[in-house]
Design a protein around this motif. Structure first.
Motif, PDB file in Angstrom:
ATOM      1  N   GLU A  83       6.433   7.984  16.312  1.00  0.00           N
ATOM      2  CA  GLU A  83       7.308   8.733  15.411  1.00  0.00           C
ATOM      3  C   GLU A  83       8.765   8.285  15.546  1.00  0.00           C
ATOM      4  N   VAL A  84       8.937   6.966  15.494  1.00  0.00           N
ATOM      5  CA  VAL A  84      10.269   6.370  15.565  1.00  0.00           C
ATOM      6  C   VAL A  84      11.089   6.802  14.345  1.00  0.00           C
ATOM      7  N   ASP A  85      12.354   7.042  14.546  1.00  0.00           N
ATOM      8  CA  ASP A  85      13.235   7.478  13.470  1.00  0.00           C
ATOM      9  C   ASP A  85      13.189   6.500  12.297  1.00  0.00           C
ATOM     10  N   GLU A  86      13.141   7.028  11.083  1.00  0.00           N
ATOM     11  CA  GLU A  86      13.040   6.199   9.880  1.00  0.00           C
ATOM     12  C   GLU A  86      14.174   5.178   9.780  1.00  0.00           C
ATOM     13  N   ASP A  87      15.368   5.566  10.181  1.00  0.00           N
ATOM     14  CA  ASP A  87      16.511   4.656  10.083  1.00  0.00           C
ATOM     15  C   ASP A  87      16.350   3.440  11.001  1.00  0.00           C
ATOM     16  N   LYS A  88      15.555   3.597  12.062  1.00  0.00           N
ATOM     17  CA  LYS A  88      15.343   2.491  12.999  1.00  0.00           C
ATOM     18  C   LYS A  88      14.200   1.584  12.564  1.00  0.00           C
ATOM     19  N   ILE A  89      13.197   2.172  11.933  1.00  0.00           N
ATOM     20  CA  ILE A  89      12.008   1.388  11.590  1.00  0.00           C
ATOM     21  C   ILE A  89      12.086   0.777  10.188  1.00  0.00           C
ATOM     22  N   LYS A  90      13.058   1.221   9.396  1.00  0.00           N
ATOM     23  CA  LYS A  90      13.127   0.746   8.019  1.00  0.00           C
ATOM     24  C   LYS A  90      13.468  -0.743   7.930  1.00  0.00           C
ATOM     25  N   ASP A  91      14.064  -1.294   8.999  1.00  0.00           N
ATOM     26  CA  ASP A  91      14.363  -2.723   8.992  1.00  0.00           C
ATOM     27  C   ASP A  91      13.087  -3.572   8.977  1.00  0.00           C
ATOM     28  N   LEU A  92      12.001  -3.035   9.531  1.00  0.00           N
ATOM     29  CA  LEU A  92      10.721  -3.740   9.458  1.00  0.00           C
ATOM     30  C   LEU A  92      10.261  -3.841   8.009  1.00  0.00           C
ATOM     31  N   VAL A  93      10.469  -2.772   7.254  1.00  0.00           N
ATOM     32  CA  VAL A  93      10.097  -2.757   5.834  1.00  0.00           C
ATOM     33  C   VAL A  93      10.963  -3.738   5.050  1.00  0.00           C
ATOM     34  N   LYS A  94      12.247  -3.732   5.348  1.00  0.00           N
ATOM     35  CA  LYS A  94      13.165  -4.655   4.679  1.00  0.00           C
ATOM     36  C   LYS A  94      12.761  -6.110   4.918  1.00  0.00           C
ATOM     37  N   LYS A  95      12.394  -6.426   6.160  1.00  0.00           N
ATOM     38  CA  LYS A  95      11.974  -7.790   6.476  1.00  0.00           C
ATOM     39  C   LYS A  95      10.664  -8.133   5.784  1.00  0.00           C
ATOM     40  N   ALA A  96       9.738  -7.183   5.730  1.00  0.00           N
ATOM     41  CA  ALA A  96       8.466  -7.416   5.045  1.00  0.00           C
ATOM     42  C   ALA A  96       8.693  -7.727   3.573  1.00  0.00           C
TER      43      ALA A  96
ATOM     44  N   ASN B 113       7.924 -11.157   1.481  1.00  0.00           N
ATOM     45  CA  ASN B 113       6.860 -10.940   0.490  1.00  0.00           C
ATOM     46  C   ASN B 113       5.509 -10.655   1.140  1.00  0.00           C
ATOM     47  N   LEU B 114       5.506  -9.723   2.078  1.00  0.00           N
ATOM     48  CA  LEU B 114       4.252  -9.312   2.709  1.00  0.00           C
ATOM     49  C   LEU B 114       3.417  -8.541   1.695  1.00  0.00           C
ATOM     50  N   ASP B 115       2.372  -9.169   1.208  1.00  0.00           N
ATOM     51  CA  ASP B 115       1.515  -8.621   0.155  1.00  0.00           C
ATOM     52  C   ASP B 115       0.281  -8.017   0.807  1.00  0.00           C
ATOM     53  N   ASP B 116       0.308  -6.696   1.030  1.00  0.00           N
ATOM     54  CA  ASP B 116      -0.787  -6.084   1.786  1.00  0.00           C
ATOM     55  C   ASP B 116      -0.890  -4.588   1.492  1.00  0.00           C
ATOM     56  N   PHE B 117      -2.080  -4.180   1.048  1.00  0.00           N
ATOM     57  CA  PHE B 117      -2.319  -2.778   0.704  1.00  0.00           C
ATOM     58  C   PHE B 117      -2.134  -1.846   1.906  1.00  0.00           C
ATOM     59  N   VAL B 118      -2.653  -2.255   3.061  1.00  0.00           N
ATOM     60  CA  VAL B 118      -2.631  -1.374   4.232  1.00  0.00           C
ATOM     61  C   VAL B 118      -1.192  -1.140   4.693  1.00  0.00           C
ATOM     62  N   PHE B 119      -0.394  -2.198   4.713  1.00  0.00           N
ATOM     63  CA  PHE B 119       1.007  -2.035   5.099  1.00  0.00           C
ATOM     64  C   PHE B 119       1.719  -1.104   4.124  1.00  0.00           C
ATOM     65  N   ASP B 120       1.460  -1.268   2.827  1.00  0.00           N
ATOM     66  CA  ASP B 120       2.059  -0.387   1.828  1.00  0.00           C
ATOM     67  C   ASP B 120       1.728   1.074   2.108  1.00  0.00           C
ATOM     68  N   PHE B 121       0.459   1.336   2.449  1.00  0.00           N
ATOM     69  CA  PHE B 121       0.037   2.715   2.724  1.00  0.00           C
ATOM     70  C   PHE B 121       0.796   3.302   3.910  1.00  0.00           C
ATOM     71  N   LEU B 122       0.913   2.532   4.979  1.00  0.00           N
ATOM     72  CA  LEU B 122       1.620   3.020   6.160  1.00  0.00           C
ATOM     73  C   LEU B 122       3.090   3.289   5.844  1.00  0.00           C
ATOM     74  N   VAL B 123       3.696   2.386   5.083  1.00  0.00           N
ATOM     75  CA  VAL B 123       5.110   2.538   4.739  1.00  0.00           C
ATOM     76  C   VAL B 123       5.335   3.792   3.899  1.00  0.00           C
ATOM     77  N   SER B 124       4.559   3.934   2.835  1.00  0.00           N
ATOM     78  CA  SER B 124       4.743   5.083   1.940  1.00  0.00           C
ATOM     79  C   SER B 124       4.408   6.391   2.646  1.00  0.00           C
ATOM     80  N   SER B 125       3.410   6.373   3.526  1.00  0.00           N
ATOM     81  CA  SER B 125       3.041   7.578   4.265  1.00  0.00           C
ATOM     82  C   SER B 125       4.163   8.033   5.177  1.00  0.00           C
ATOM     83  N   TYR B 126       4.976   7.083   5.632  1.00  0.00           N
ATOM     84  CA  TYR B 126       6.075   7.407   6.536  1.00  0.00           C
ATOM     85  C   TYR B 126       7.326   7.846   5.784  1.00  0.00           C
TER      86      TYR B 126
END
Length: 407
Positions: A114-127, A131-144
């Motif tokens: 449960e890492v703070d969103e402001d800290k983990i959002k850089d992983l999303v930005k890098k993805a 162009n990380l094209d992946d359904f599972v990653f999308d689900f985890l990101v949106s769920s968070y």
């Protein structure tokens, strides 16, 4: 001890050694950054290249240390501190450097902690940048509660992650059925889905520190599935899943925008090698066409990264050396089709008869037979192909008919 396959004393030694190494790597990074700022070049190799290499090593050490500490039974709080220390490095390197599975698991571990969103959002930005094209990653990101700048249309690694996506979809209709599927996934599917990584026999190798499905645990946490049957499983991080319970998740279904089951989306024909159409279903023609084109036109490092060839050759240099010394295109194609779930990969000690239900049939018309791809390692590779297929090889890979047939 949480993983009974690990050696307790070896784990303790590994933890002690890697902790010292990580401190050393951070000191190296600080020194290199200072040299870059002051324009000092101490070695023939560029400071920037050395820095990149040190950061990759630092991630590898941190990733191993996290698994080792968890396997040994240490507190989840210790993992949280280590995770946050390396987060900036992972956000900088991205999945193209550390590999898709490592990147997915690192993000999933952040969810479990449960890492703070402001800290983990850089992983999303890098993805998004990569162009990380992946359904599972999308689900985890949106769920968070985070958003991507792109919408995925594919699985980066279909086997086993399409099965994990199916658990998500089932959960919207039947939580009990989803929990049962999760149990089956961990016990029978997850490790086998990473056979191409050598995970199935990893516990037999020196230095084994445990393998944990952080991504499946993150899905269970998000969906609030009953995972009690997995409490003692040595690949399911049960304690981490229940470490914290403060986060409100956003439940969204996984949308496959490019369903392979829809014929109108197929690209029929393998233009550069028509013979391959005998054994490769139409669902994968577009993929193989692009691979054959990329093999010729892409720079070696870019090709190695795009097709996740670190599963076969740990470094791009090893890939280039083997490419120059012999034909390897067939092995690459087999590896890609394993990841897509078309080819079934088994350890040499396993019997195909025990895994027939895992062997997918993409042909749907007429009778099929089962062939084996003879790569020459300690793994067996099987696929169902049309009964009338007469192809004897796929580049350097020999095709061998088995005695199994399906009508």
């Amino acid at each position: 001890m949480r993983d009974y396959l690990c050696n307790e004393e070896e784990l303790k030694d590994t933890i002690e050694f890697d902790e010292k190494q990580i401190i050393n790597k951070w000191e190296q990074i600080d020194g290199l950054l200072k040299d870059i700022q002051e324009g000092i070049q101490r070695k023939p190799k560029k400071n920037e290249d050395i820095l990149f290499s040190v950061k990759k090593t630092l991630f590898r050490l941190a990733n191993k240390l996290i698994r080792a500490k968890y396997s040994l039974g240490l507190s989840c709080k210790e993992l949280e501190d280590l995770y946050l220390q390396a987060l900036s490095i992972v956000s900088e390197l991205g999945f193209t450097t550390i590999g898709y599975v490592n990147f997915l698991q690192y993000f999933a571990l952040g969810i479990l902690l449960e890492v703070d969103e402001d800290k983990i959002k850089d992983l999303v930005k890098k993805a998004d940048e990569d162009n990380l094209d992946d359904f599972v990653f999308d689900f985890l990101v949106s769920s968070y509660g985070l958003k991507r700048d792109m919408i995925s249309s594919n699985y980066q690694k279909e086997n086993p992650y399409k099965l994990l996506a199916e658990i998500v979809e089932i959960s919207f209709h039947d939580k009990n059925a989803a929990a049962q599927k999760l149990n089956e996934y961990i016990k029978k599917k997850w490790l086998r889905g990473h056979a191409d990584y050598g995970w199935m026999n990893a516990h037999k190798e020196a230095g084994y520190v445990g393998l944990w499905s952080f991504e499946a645990a993150a899905v269970a946490k998000i969906l609030r599935l009953d995972d009690s049957k997995l409490e003692d499983d040595n690949h399911y991080p049960y304690d981490l899943t229940h470490f914290k319970d403060n986060k409100e998740f956003v439940l969204t279904q996984i949308k496959e925008l490019n369903k392979l089951s829809e014929p109108e989306l197929y690209e029929i024909g393998i233009t550069k090698n028509k013979e391959l159409e005998q054994i490769i279903p139409a669902q994968f023609h577009k993929l193989i066409n692009q691979l054959l084109l990329d093999y010729v036109e892409l720079e070696d490092q870019m090709f190695w990264r795009k097709y996740n060839l670190d599963e076969l050759w740990f470094t791009v240099d090893a890939y280039i050396q083997e490419k120059r010394s012999k034909e390897i295109l067939g092995e690459i194609i087999v590896n890609v089709l394993v990841n897509c779930g078309y080819i079934l990969q088994l350890d040499y000690k396993e019997s195909l008869e025990d895994y027939m239900e895992d062997l997918a049939d993409f042909w749907k018309t007429g009778s099929v037979k089962i062939i084996r791809f003879e790569i020459g390692n300690d793994q067996y590779y099987y696929a169902k192909v049309p009964q009338d297929s007469s192809l004897k090889g796929i580049y350097e890979i020999e095709l061998i008919d088995t005695n199994f047939e399906d009508e």
